[in-house]
Motif scaffolding. Structure first.
Motif, PDB file in Angstrom:
ATOM      1  N   LYS A  15       2.249  -6.597  -8.667  1.00  0.00           N
ATOM      2  CA  LYS A  15       2.018  -6.303  -7.160  1.00  0.00           C
ATOM      3  C   LYS A  15       0.462  -5.764  -7.005  1.00  0.00           C
ATOM      4  CE  LYS A  15       5.272  -3.451  -6.856  1.00  0.00           C
ATOM      5  NZ  LYS A  15       5.979  -3.634  -8.266  1.00  0.00           N
ATOM      6  N   SER A  16       0.229  -4.705  -7.980  1.00  0.00           N
ATOM      7  CA  SER A  16      -1.128  -4.021  -7.880  1.00  0.00           C
ATOM      8  C   SER A  16      -2.241  -4.979  -8.236  1.00  0.00           C
ATOM      9  CB  SER A  16      -1.224  -2.860  -8.939  1.00  0.00           C
ATOM     10  OG  SER A  16      -0.186  -1.837  -8.200  1.00  0.00           O
ATOM     11  N   THR A  17      -1.809  -5.733  -9.385  1.00  0.00           N
ATOM     12  CA  THR A  17      -2.916  -6.772  -9.788  1.00  0.00           C
ATOM     13  C   THR A  17      -3.265  -7.776  -8.636  1.00  0.00           C
ATOM     14  OG1 THR A  17      -1.935  -6.529 -11.951  1.00  0.00           O
ATOM     15  CG2 THR A  17      -3.359  -8.397 -11.647  1.00  0.00           C
TER      16      THR A  17
ATOM     17  N   LEU B 219      -1.806  -1.348   1.725  1.00  0.00           N
ATOM     18  CA  LEU B 219      -1.412   0.163   1.284  1.00  0.00           C
ATOM     19  C   LEU B 219      -0.748  -0.051  -0.138  1.00  0.00           C
ATOM     20  CD1 LEU B 219      -0.275   0.981   4.765  1.00  0.00           C
ATOM     21  CD2 LEU B 219      -2.354   1.901   3.542  1.00  0.00           C
ATOM     22  N   ASP B 220      -1.095   0.391  -1.286  1.00  0.00           N
ATOM     23  CA  ASP B 220      -0.203   0.163  -2.289  1.00  0.00           C
ATOM     24  C   ASP B 220       0.470   1.640  -2.581  1.00  0.00           C
ATOM     25  OD1 ASP B 220       0.913  -0.620  -4.768  1.00  0.00           O
ATOM     26  OD2 ASP B 220      -1.189  -0.857  -5.744  1.00  0.00           O
ATOM     27  N   GLU B 221       1.684   1.448  -2.673  1.00  0.00           N
ATOM     28  CA  GLU B 221       2.802   2.855  -2.736  1.00  0.00           C
ATOM     29  C   GLU B 221       2.078   4.110  -2.145  1.00  0.00           C
ATOM     30  OE1 GLU B 221       4.669   3.307  -6.258  1.00  0.00           O
ATOM     31  OE2 GLU B 221       3.855   1.511  -6.960  1.00  0.00           O
ATOM     32  N   PRO B 222       1.870   3.999  -1.003  1.00  0.00           N
ATOM     33  CA  PRO B 222       1.206   4.978  -0.150  1.00  0.00           C
ATOM     34  C   PRO B 222       2.209   6.222  -0.023  1.00  0.00           C
ATOM     35  CG  PRO B 222       1.779   3.515   1.300  1.00  0.00           C
ATOM     36  CD  PRO B 222       2.211   2.963   0.257  1.00  0.00           C
TER      37      PRO B 222
ATOM     38  N   PHE C  73      -5.567   2.666  -2.621  1.00  0.00           N
ATOM     39  CA  PHE C  73      -5.164   2.525  -3.828  1.00  0.00           C
ATOM     40  C   PHE C  73      -3.781   3.243  -4.026  1.00  0.00           C
ATOM     41  CE2 PHE C  73      -9.446   1.347  -3.575  1.00  0.00           C
ATOM     42  CZ  PHE C  73      -9.254   0.056  -4.338  1.00  0.00           C
ATOM     43  N   GLN C  74      -3.221   2.928  -5.199  1.00  0.00           N
ATOM     44  CA  GLN C  74      -1.816   3.276  -5.570  1.00  0.00           C
ATOM     45  C   GLN C  74      -1.922   5.101  -6.094  1.00  0.00           C
ATOM     46  OE1 GLN C  74       0.151   0.858  -8.540  1.00  0.00           O
ATOM     47  NE2 GLN C  74       1.928   2.507  -8.615  1.00  0.00           N
ATOM     48  N   GLU C  75      -3.167   5.104  -6.853  1.00  0.00           N
ATOM     49  CA  GLU C  75      -3.832   6.323  -7.276  1.00  0.00           C
ATOM     50  C   GLU C  75      -4.463   6.863  -6.047  1.00  0.00           C
ATOM     51  OE1 GLU C  75      -4.315   4.003  -9.763  1.00  0.00           O
ATOM     52  OE2 GLU C  75      -2.187   4.097 -10.150  1.00  0.00           O
TER      53      GLU C  75
HETATM   54 MG   LIG Z   1       1.347  -1.010  -9.059  1.00  0.00          MG
END
Ligand SMILES: [Mg+2]
Ligand SMILES: Nc1ncnc2c1ncn2[C@@H]1O[C@H](COP(=O)(O)OP(=O)(O)OP(=O)(O)O)[C@@H](O)[C@H]1O
Ligand SMILES: Nc1ncnc2c1ncn2[C@@H]1O[C@H](COP(=O)(O)OP(=O)(O)OP(=O)(O)O)[C@@H](O)[C@H]1O
Ligand SMILES: O[C@@H]1[C@@H](O)[C@H](O)OC[C@H]1O
Ligand SMILES: [Mg+2]
Lengths: 312, 335, 331, 505
Positions: free
Chosen positions: D44-46, D172-175, D86-88
């Motif tokens: 997903k993130s990639t 929105l990655d894992e917000p 970003f996720q982070e």
């Molecule tokens: Mg990820």
């Protein structure tokens, strides 16, 4: 990926060989057995000093007091030799290690950056050395108990160089076969994660400073055996070369990544630059310019960028 | 190994063209040591050779490293004129040279119990009498302030013989000149910049009680002069130094400085090599060098306004370096 | 890299200075008062002016180094750059070695030379990825070499009255050099607060990766910061030359470490992202008060360095007390 | 149907040892909220990073509004109207919120390198107004709550509107992983507002959330898209089945495996514990018991947890383990006492990124890989490999630097760290499932149950109320640094989230 990775590990050695080659091209007389033996003998105190301080750097700190501590130790040794004889050497190393540990403890307990603690330590140790030596050289009349360091093993290998190799090997082996390497690397890469994994971060750091101090003591013994005397500023000028040796070896100044072997190679590179350039006839001013330039290029070569993400 | 495979020097005389001349000082970035190397070059040229110049940045270990490296090369006809960084640096240089059979002249720094006469190729040690020069300028300072008043002293690098001897000389002078009071003494490490700040601070500390400034070398004296100028006291406080660097001589000549003592860098740079060259080529037999010449104080002169003109332009006199004349400036044996 | 413990979000949002910044100024006041109580000469107006005057060069060097430290880098090139700039300016303004008399232009060239050195350090960092510690140490050696070349054995003395005057002439009791230093501090403060360069330097120390994620190219800013620092060192070299009336290769001796000490004592973190010019100015004063005070109260020259070291450590220790946490990372 | 806002065709991305993307396809329609679901490491993130120019794909194409594009940088992507949270968290902590919002595209707020603070504040305020946030634009970012920082990130991403005339795509990655329930509600309200003028791609491992806020969900597995679900009427289980390719267990929290706690002597007994952010905390945890502590940010529960691990100083109180009073001056002492801790901030406090999986796994329990005082490489290899298998940690090998693993797999390594020696008596788990996919979570839960069955006592700071309720035998509710109340939570008699929320305020 793999072969490239292997190559970066050898970079310090490659830099070393390249430097010897360059010096030989500049002056073919440079590459003689005697000349190389002299380099090895000369480099010994720097190797020991840099190896000890490498541990502190691996933990993410820096020890700026090593040179001043080595100077103070030469004074101790010169003062104690008449009374303690053969015991003077271990005594000096122990006291230096204790002083190192004390600085480590101050850094850890007072939460002051190691840069500042050891900068202060450097000033304090210099003052002590000046006072106890009466601001002068302390001659060693009977150097029988430390003279062996100035001899040659099998007629060729300078004893001090052999000793330096031994120390580096000892540190390297102890680190690899015990959990220490993991602890030190974890502390250097990420102190908070290390601590929350139960790593004895404070002890590891104090230990690193302690070894750094002990190595400064040993370097002092080597210097005294070579100089037949102790002096309050004798080793002071070895600070920046020692740090340069560590960095040129490719150890990350930010901590975590690196090794004492890298510093070993780095110390040889730095020594070659210090003595090689003037000996092959580079004039003083150009010598400094070349030294500065080469050392930067050497670091550019040896730093393993896969391991060190941000370079500050 | 370790170097004993070269025949001890002095046996077979070297061809003049085979002699290797090495001059080693701290750096090329101060006038005194630059003139030393220039003197060495001048001598080398006069015998058709070149001097290898080595500088070690005032770094004892680097000096030793360079010496070991030089001695690891061909030492058969090697001549070294060395300024050891400190007393403690002399012994290893001497022992190394002795083992390798290299001809060696050392200057300035040497522990008292280490004697050239005990060695075969350590030809001579040359220095200036620091106690005497410290006293001479102390006396000159006392006179300049009319025999009474406060002075401050700027010491050199504390752990050097030069600094200690010169300060001892000042104390002798103070014993004689009872009207002069030493208000304060600080180390300014032979440095012009440090002398400037220290002097400024001492001036605010002691105010107009300061009538004179005694500096252990000219660089510090020149720094003190700047401090006086910035404090608006130029010309109101007497300043003395040692070394006779050109700027100090000029200052003495135009009256801003009271006195300095000549230490003749270019002569030192030349004569050390000359002694070694003469020995190497067999024109000077080591055994025949008078004992008093193996370790001696060189002549020095107090330079005041009266004689400053003579020292204004330092130049080497080639005659000084002829084998018969190399010991012409001996003022007395080392005590 | 430098991992700080994540702060749990603080209760209320913060906009200005806060209690945790109070350590160094308090230390400054305490040290000042202690010396004032011990020595009447110390508290004289003359001496206070003397301290401020003596702080001028260090203040300018520290201005430069502060920006570098804010980024989390380090700069040890001051000594070499100052030496090169000192020789440059002394050979370009009226002097005893040549017929040059370029006046202000000479100063400008010296400052530009400083910029060039700084720029090279920065390029070595961003292009060759050499850690700043080493890049700047190397650059310092290069600077000293260049200075030695220019020195060429004969001390250049300056006769330019304007340059010499900077150290001698006074305005409101302080030398012109001190006013120049004050100007530098002000400029530094403005740069830090009102320019992209200053704020990015600060941000690079805070979270370099984030800048890249936001599409900011950090490399030019890093180079620019080192260049700016070089300019300050270049100017400092000129100032020392004005003070000494001569161009010395050693003009910058010791300023590298003193400046870092001053900045850190003032509360700038070596890991970057915290502190600034204001903090550094306090640090510079603290260091100068110490050196001056120790002479004034008559501590033996043998012990001075040691006592100063001890007090610096104590001052930093005291200053960090308000921020101590159990799991805090100190490098 | 109109041209999709974004379309991905056959995207491939290789990393050393892994194929992160294996020909993934994706279609994002205008003004929809598209969910992206998949296990840890599914890619997903990639994929999302490829969409904002941070990852250069090895093959495949990306089309923006029908046009093929090559995105080389974040700026490039922004020019095409694509931006990402970003996720982070990716804000500069020591800058103001306003600076973060305009960072990289300051526009009129910076003229010739000179800041115009007033303009900047206004620009930032405009962005914040768009999402109805009321934080002070000139506040330092590190002084804001996590939720507010999230708002700042969204405000920042919306700046891409200035660059294109088209509706922006906001990723929105894992917000939600670091947010409190109430904060999540606010965020969802924002997302629904965003949909009015933007397209949103949303990633979360909490499938109920995904179904709640998204219009449509694309499921990734092993770097491929394996299906699509319209959210209306869908249930998490369906989605989960697609994610893992088989039917997951119904019993997510493994409640059947819950051990009945026999109230013998408590394993952990805390009396009157006080520290900087908590006061007079008393509670017991029996052998085999799982006690959850719930509370909002600032309730002090994290600090209690850290204090029990010796990582936070205490001013008063007593801690007993198996009846014996223990002192915890350091984390080391806690380790020695058989206490394990999994911190919430995995990246900074949990793992040592450049070190290998093996080293990270054995960091706390060196004994487990030693023979005498020496490291035994073979022993270490066997041990680590067995745990890699047991927890199905997806890694190219035990010597891979842990930072190369996906978040969920990293977390499993950190958990394994406490288990390798088999001597842990008390586990303190601070958000142990943060960022874990539903399968990995389930495994963590199973693991917790297994450990409980062997007598390990657990203190859990849950990732959600549901998790706390599902896993715990007992729940402590903390407010303002004190234990407000204690709620029994036995199998079959579980309280509802609503019951707890009432106690929390
Ligand atoms: Mg990820
Ligand atoms: N002219 C200005 N107008 C509005 N806000 C400003 C202005 N200048 C700075 N700020 C913001 O106000 C805050 C205070 O400034 P600064 O960053 O210098 O913090 P500080 O208090 O000095 O922090 P530190 O102690 O960490 O250096 C900062 O967050 C800054 O971005
Ligand atoms: N920089 C990298 N280097 C090497 N491998 C990587 C890198 N980034 C990701 N990977 C690998 O690519 C795969 C996909 O990772 P990605 O981060 O896209 O997964 P994800 O679906 O976002 O997982 P999670 O839900 O845990 O965040 C994983 O196996 C991961 O280990
Ligand atoms: O000035 C000289 C100084 O530089 C040197 O160190 O010692 C002798 C002094 O005369
Ligand atoms: Mg500030």
């Amino acid at each position: 990926m793999k072969p490239v990775h292997r190559l970066t590990g050898f970079m310090p050695l490659i830099a070393l060989v390249a430097l010897v080659a360059a010096l030989t091209v500049a002056d073919p007389d440079f590459l003689t057995q005697r000349s190389l033996i002299a380099v090895a003998r000369t480099a010994a105190p720097l190797i020991v000093l840099a190896a000890g301080a490498t541990l502190v750097v691996l933990c993410g700190g820096i020890d700026l007091s090593i040179a001043a501590l080595a100077s103070l130790s030469t004074v101790f040794l010169a003062l104690w030799l008449p009374e303690l004889g053969g015991l003077a050497t271990p005594a000096v190393i122990l006291v230096a290690a204790a002083i190192g540990a004390a600085q480590g403890a101050a850094h850890v307990l007072l939460r002051i950056p190691s840069f500042i603690v050891t900068l202060g330590g450097m000033a304090i140790l210099s003052a002590v050395a000046l006072v106890i030596s009466g601001a002068g050289t302390v001659r060693v009349v009977d150097d029988s108990t430390i003279h062996w360091l100035d001899l040659y093993l099998a007629g060729y290998v300078p004893m001090s160089a052999a000793m330096a190799v031994l120390v580096v090997a000892l540190i390297a082996v102890v680190l690899t076969v015990t959990p220490l390497r993991s602890w030190i690397a974890a502390t250097g890469y990420s102190e908070s994660a290390a601590r929350l994994a139960g790593t004895p971060v404070d002890l590891v750091k104090i230990g690193a400073f302690c070894v750094s101090g002990g190595c400064a003591g040993l370097a002092a013994v080597m210097l005294v055996s070579r100089q037949f005397s102790g002096g309050p500023t004798m080793a002071d000028n070895l600070l920046l070369p020692a740090v340069a040796a560590i960095v040129v070896g490719g150890t990350a100044i930010t901590g975590g990544h690196g090794s004492v072997w890298r510093s070993f190679a780095g110390a040889l590179v730095v020594t070659l630059l210090r003595v090689g350039l003037p000996i092959v006839g580079v004039p003083s001013a150009y010598e400094q310019i070349l030294y500065g330039a080469i050392i930067v290029v050497a670091v550019a070569l040896t730093l393993d960028r896969a391991k060190v993400s941000t370079v500050k | 190994a370790g170097g004993n495979d070269t025949a001890a020097g002095g046996e077979a005389a070297c061809e003049p063209s085979a002699v290797r001349l090495v001059g080693q000082v701290r750096n090329e970035s101060n006038p005194y040591e630059a003139s030393w190397l220039a003197g060495g070059d001048a001598f080398a040229k006069s015998v058709g050779l070149t001097q290898e110049r080595l500088t070690y940045d005032g770094d004892s270990t680097k000096q030793q490293e360079q010496i070991s490296q030089i001695l690891a090369g061909d030492t058969k006809c090697l001549v070294m004129n060395v300024l050891p960084n400190g007393d403690s640096d002399t012994a290893p240089i001497v022992k190394g040279a002795d083992q390798a059979g290299a001809y060696l002249v050392t200057q300035w720094n040497k522990p008292a119990d280490l004697k050239p006469a005990d060695y075969k190729t350590w030809l001579s040690h040359i220095t200036y009498n620091g106690v005497e020069s410290g006293q001479q300028i102390g006396d000159a300072l006392a006179t300049a302030i009319g025999g009474s008043g406060g002075i401050i002293a700027l010491q050199g690098v504390l752990d050097t013989a030069a600094a200690k001897d010169r300060f001892a000389g000042l104390q002798k002078s103070l014993e004689k000149n009872t009207g002069v009071k030493l208000l304060d003494q600080q180390a300014a490490n032979f440095s012009r910049a440090e002398a400037l700040t220290v002097t400024k601070t001492l001036l605010t500390k002691h105010g107009d009680k300061v009538k004179g400034i005694w500096a252990a070398n000219d660089d510090m004296a020149l720094g003190a002069l700047e401090a006086l100028q910035q404090a608006g006291l130029a010309g109101k406080v007497a300043v003395v130094g040692i070394d006779a660097v050109p700027d100090a001589v000029t200052a003495v000549k135009n009256g801003t400085m009271t006195a300095t003592v000549s230490s003749d860098g270019s002569w030192q740079g030349g004569v050390g090599l000359a002694i070694g060259f003469c020995a190497a080529t067999g024109k000077l037999k080591v055994e025949e060098i008078a004992k008093d010449n193996r370790a001696f104080f060189a002549e020095q002169f107090l330079i005041t306004k009266d004689n400053a003109g003579e020292f204004a332009a330092p130049k080497t006199n080639p005659a000084d370096f002829e084998c018969g004349n190399v010991f012409n400036r001996v003022a007395g044996p080392l005590t | 890299m430098t991992s700080e413990v994540v702060n749990a979000p603080r209760r209320q949002s913060r906009r200005g200075a806060s209690f945790r910044d109070a350590g160094p100024p308090v230390a400054l006041i305490v040290v000042f008062l202690v010396f004032a109580a011990l020595s009447p000469q110390f508290r004289s107006l003359d001496n206070v002016a003397n301290i401020v005057d003596a702080a001028a060069v260090l203040a300018v060097v520290t201005c430069g180094i502060t920006f570098v430290l804010m980024m989390g880098s380090i700069d040890l090139s001051a000594a070499g750059v100052m030496g090169a700039s000192a020789l440059t300016v002394s050979l370009l303004v009226a002097n005893n070695r040549n017929d040059n008399d370029f006046g202000l232009l000479g100063i400008a060239v010296a400052v530009l030379l400083g910029c060039a050195f700084g720029c090279l350090s920065g390029l070595a960092l961003v292009l060759l990825k050499v850690p700043s510690f080493m890049a700047t140490l190397g650059m310092s050696a290069v600077g000293l070499g260049v200075a030695t070349l220019m020195f060429a054995g004969v001390q250049p003395n300056i006769s330019d009255t304007m340059v010499k005057g900077l150290a001698i002439e006074r305005f409101l009791g302080l030398s012109y050099l001190t006013w120049i230093a004050a100007g530098c501090v002000l400029v530094g403060w403005l740069v830090q607060r009102y320019t992209r360069l200053g704020r990015y330097a600060f941000a690079i120390g805070g979270a370099e990766e984030v800048l890249a994620l936001s599409g900011v190219k950090v490399k030019p800013y890093k180079v620019a910061v080192f260049t700016l620092a070089g300019a300050f060192y270049g100017l400092a070299g000129v100032m020392v030359t004005s003070q000494l009336g001569a161009g010395l290769v050693q003009a910058g001796d010791g300023y590298d470490f003193s400046a870092i000490t001053a900045a850190v004592v003032g509360g700038t973190l070596l890991t970057g992202g915290r502190g600034g010019i204001g903090h550094s100015a306090v640090g510079v004063l603290l260091v100068m008060v110490l050196t001056n005070g120790l002479v004034q109260v008559g501590v033996s020259p043998y012990w001075q360095g040691g006592v100063e070291g001890l007090i610096v450590v104590a001052a930093v220790a005291a200053a960090v007390i308000p921020q101590r946490r159990r799991n805090q990372v100190v490098k | 149907m109109s041209v999709p806002a974004l379309e991905v065709r056959g995207l491939v991305k290789h990393y050393p040892g892994v194929k992160a993307l294996d020909g993934v396809d994706l279609v994002v329609r205008r003004n929809e909220v598209l969910g992206l679901a998949g296990e840890n490491g599914a890619g997903k993130s990639t994929l999302l990073k490829a969409l904002v120019g941070l990852v250069a794909p090895d093959a495949g194409s990306i089309h923006v509004r029908g046009e093929p594009v090559r995105l080389r940088s974040v700026v490039d992507a922004a020019d095409h109207g694509i931006g990402m949270v970003f996720q982070e968290q990716s804000l500069v902590p020591n800058l103001t919120a306003a600076e973060n919002i305009v960072l990289g595209s300051e526009g009129p707020a910076v003229r010739r390198g000179v800041y115009r603070w007033e303009v900047m504040r206004r620009l930032a305020q405009e962005q914040l107004d768009k999402i109805g946030s009321r934080i002070d634009p000139l506040a330092r970012t590190d002084s804001l709550s996590f939720a507010d920082r999230q708002m700042v990130e969204i405000a920042k991403v919306l700046r891409i509107e200035e660059r294109t005339q088209h509706p922006p795509v906001v990723i929105l990655d894992e917000p939600t992983s670091v947010l409190e329930p109430k904060e999540i509600d606010t965020l969802f309200a924002q997302i629904r507002r965003l949909r009015e003028f933007a397209t949103v791609i949303f990633v979360s491992h909490r499938l109920d959330e995904v179904l709640d806020v998204c219009d449509r969900v694309t499921v990734l597995r092993g770097g491929r898209s394996v299906g699509e679900v319209a959210t209306a009427g869908a249930v998490p289980r369906e989605l989960h089945r697609m994610m893992i390719g088989s039917t997951g267990s119904d019993d997510h929290y493994h409640e059947n495996a819950a051990t009945t706690v026999v109230s013998e002597e408590p394993r952990l007994s805390v009396r009157g514990l006080s520290g900087a952010t908590f006061r007079d905390i008393s509670f017991d945890v029996a052998r085999g018991e799982i006690v959850a502590i719930v509370g909002v940010h600032g309730s002090g529960r994290e600090d209690v947890c850290r204090a029990l691990f010796g990582a936070e100083p205490t001013t008063a109180g007593e801690i007993r383990m198996d009846g014996r009073t223990i002192e915890l001056p350091s984390t080391r002492a806690a380790c020695a006492a058989g206490i394990g801790y999994v911190p919430a901030e995995r990246k900074i406090e949990g793992m040592v990124g450049p070190m290998s999986v093996a080293e990270n796994m054995t960091l706390a329990k060196q004994r487990a890989r030693l023979a005498g005082p020496f490291v035994a490489p073979r022993k270490q290899a066997t041990l680590v490999d067995s745990w890699i298998r047991r927890l199905s940690i997806r890694t190219p090998g035990r010597d891979t630097p842990i930072q190369r693993l996906s978040g969920g797999n990293q977390q499993k390594v950190i958990l394994a760290r406490w288990l390798v020696a088999g001597d842990v008596r008390l586990l303190l788990l601070d958000h142990p499932t943060r960022g874990l996919d539903i399968g990995a979570r389930s495994e963590v839960y199973r693991l917790m149950r297994e450990l409980a069955a062997t007598g390990v006592a657990t203190v859990l700071l849950g990732d959600s109320l549901e998790e706390a309720i599902g896993m715990a035998d007992r729940i402590l509710v903390m407010t303002d640094g004190r234990v407000a109340t204690e709620v029994a939570c036995p199998n079959g008699g579980k309280p509802s989230p609503l019951d707890l929320v009432k106690e929390m305020v």
